[in-house]
Design an enzyme around this catalytic site. Structure first.
Site, PDB file in Angstrom:
ATOM      1  N   LYS A  90     -34.452 -14.880 -46.369  1.00 36.15           N
ATOM      2  CA  LYS A  90     -34.990 -15.739 -45.310  1.00 36.15           C
ATOM      3  C   LYS A  90     -35.977 -14.961 -44.437  1.00 36.15           C
ATOM      4  O   LYS A  90     -35.943 -13.728 -44.396  1.00 36.15           O
ATOM      5  CB  LYS A  90     -33.848 -16.331 -44.480  1.00 36.15           C
ATOM      6  N   TYR A 114     -49.375  -2.181 -16.767  1.00 30.98           N
ATOM      7  CA  TYR A 114     -49.207  -3.430 -16.018  1.00 30.98           C
ATOM      8  C   TYR A 114     -48.071  -3.333 -15.006  1.00 30.98           C
ATOM      9  O   TYR A 114     -47.024  -2.755 -15.291  1.00 30.98           O
ATOM     10  CB  TYR A 114     -48.880  -4.577 -16.972  1.00 30.98           C
TER      11      TYR A 114
HETATM   12  C1  LIG Z   1     -28.481 -14.319 -42.886  1.00 28.17           C
HETATM   13  C2  LIG Z   1     -27.285 -14.658 -43.685  1.00 28.17           C
HETATM   14  C3  LIG Z   1     -26.679 -13.702 -44.512  1.00 28.17           C
HETATM   15  C4  LIG Z   1     -27.102 -12.250 -44.538  1.00 28.17           C
HETATM   16  O1  LIG Z   1     -26.595 -11.585 -43.410  1.00 28.17           O
HETATM   17  P1  LIG Z   1     -26.815 -10.012 -43.221  1.00 28.17           P
HETATM   18  O2  LIG Z   1     -25.998  -9.686 -42.029  1.00 28.17           O
HETATM   19  O3  LIG Z   1     -28.275  -9.808 -43.017  1.00 28.17           O
HETATM   20  O4  LIG Z   1     -26.331  -9.354 -44.459  1.00 28.17           O
HETATM   21  C5  LIG Z   1     -25.637 -14.119 -45.317  1.00 28.17           C
HETATM   22  N1  LIG Z   1     -25.194 -15.404 -45.283  1.00 28.17           N
HETATM   23  C6  LIG Z   1     -25.729 -16.334 -44.468  1.00 28.17           C
HETATM   24  C7  LIG Z   1     -25.182 -17.715 -44.465  1.00 28.17           C
HETATM   25  C8  LIG Z   1     -26.783 -15.994 -43.643  1.00 28.17           C
HETATM   26  O5  LIG Z   1     -27.303 -16.909 -42.818  1.00 28.17           O
END
Ligand SMILES: *Cc1c(COP(=O)(O)O)cnc(C)c1O
Length: 379
Positions: free
Chosen positions: A40, A268
């Site tokens: 993702k 800033y």
């Molecule tokens: C993002 C996600 C993962 C992976 O999690 P990590 O902590 O990056 O290994 C696994 N399962 C689901 C449902 C997720 O949303």
């Protein structure tokens, strides 16, 4: 691109390290358990296509993405790796899922109802994964909803449930007793769901563990683990030293060296006042590149970056395209315009930088900017 043409940072992604991390996970869970790839958000910012292609060569049996758009992007270069969308199914997307051979993760009784009806109308048995909420209270079926559905198998008449899954709330945080207890409670609840699911669908696969979960207990491995962060070099068990290899390194160039006087301020808001004469360097990276503004210096926060292995504190606020660092303590060769400053790499992990920006490494990775020159180091 020639070196002198590069103004912004260079982001190097070590695909060899990615492969090693995939293999570490594979060794950890053993040959009977699949290691899925969580891709993702552009593979946590590292590049969907490059990462997916490497994992596929390693025999990765299943990819997950968050959205249908991400799935379609993946399908533009990979037509057949099993692929599921965690974010589920919106009305009107059904035929796209089927045409492109993408599996929706169904998260509610309503999702199931619509998918089942679509399957019945089309005279097809349609594939699905079912996601159970075991504590996150975010997405997924509750146990109660599952019990109601179970008593009415017609709900699944046209649905081929291939996998049941759930997701841990705090498996990374085992230094804290509550997090360990919660993980164990989620594991127990999922084990109960898994037994019931198997009665309904004898060949259904089960999957529970994210990166940290995969390292906590073999009881959490089931048929498939679902790591993201650990593949990309993050520490899945932060209370221990990291077993994973660094995948990401990031360098930015010095734009200017300055000699600043005691009592002058930096950047800033004049938020940082020098208490002595100070040599500074302004480097070409800022919050628009994902060098988070929360890494600005304050009385409780001190991010550092590295010049030839020597730490240089960030001073003042992070701007959109620039950060100022204190180079007074650098020994030997004085830094000069154009020199590289290490932001991530050998001296600073994603987890280290995250800590000094009051966030988690996941956010550091997924914020990595679009102006960097990306280099993929072949495995
Ligand atoms: C993002 C996600 C993962 C992976 O999690 P990590 O902590 O990056 O290994 C696994 N399962 C689901 C449902 C997720 O949303």
């Amino acid at each position: 691109m020639q070196e002198f043409l590069i103004n912004s940072g260079v982001l190097a992604i070590d695909l060899g390290a990615l492969i090693q991390n995939y293999q570490i996970l594979g060794d950890r869970v053993g040959a009977n358990v699949g290691v899925a790839g969580i891709l993702k958000a552009n593979a946590y910012g590292l590049g969907l296509k490059e990462v997916a292609t490497e994992l596929k060569k390693q025999g990765c049996p299943q990819f997950f993405v968050a959205t249908l758009e991400e799935a379609l992007e993946l399908r533009s270069f990979d037509e057949n790796t099993p692929l599921a969308v965690l974010g589920g199914l919106f009305q009107g997307q059904e035929s796209t899922y089927i045409e492109k051979n993408i599996i929706p993760v169904l998260n509610s009784p309503d999702d199931i109802k619509r998918w089942n009806k679509w399957g019945q109308d089309e005279n097809k048995k349609v594939p699905a994964f079912l996601h159970f909420d075991t504590g996150m209270n975010r997405l997924g079926l509750s146990r109660h909803e599952f019990e109601i559905l179970r008593d009415d198998p017609s709900q699944f008449k046209a649905v081929n449930v291939q996998m049941v899954m759930s997701h841990f709330v705090a498996a990374d945080d085992w230094a804290q007793a509550w997090a360990k207890e919660l993980t164990i409670a989620q594991g127990d609840l999922f084990s109960d769901i898994a037994v019931r699911a198997e009665k309904l669908w004898p060949n259904v696969k089960k999957s529970l563990a994210n990166s940290p979960g995969a390292f906590r207990s073999p009881h959490y491995h089931y048929d498939m683990v679902r790591p993201g962060y650990a593949l990309y070099g993050g520490n899945p068990t932060p209370e221990k030293t990291n077993l994973m290899h660094h995948v990401v390194s990031l360098k930015a160039r010095i734009l200017q060296i300055r000699r600043c006087k005691k009592h002058e301020t930096i950047g800033y808001g004049a938020s940082y006042k020098l208490n002595k004469d100070t040599r500074t360097a302004t480097i070409a990276v800022g919050y628009a590149d994902g060098f988070l503004r929360s890494a600005s210096s304050s009385k409780d926060n001190q991010a550092v970056v590295y010049y030839e292995g020597q730490p240089c504190p960030v001073i003042g606020r992070v701007s959109m395209d620039m950060v100022t660092i204190d180079i007074s303590k650098v020994k030997d060769k004085p830094p000069a315009q154009g020199d590289a400053i290490e932001i991530l790499g050998q001296h600073q992990s994603v987890d280290d930088l995250a800590k000094s920006a009051s966030t988690i490494g996941y956010e550091i990775l997924t914020s990595l900017g679009h102006r960097y020159k990306r280099e993929y180091i072949k495995g």
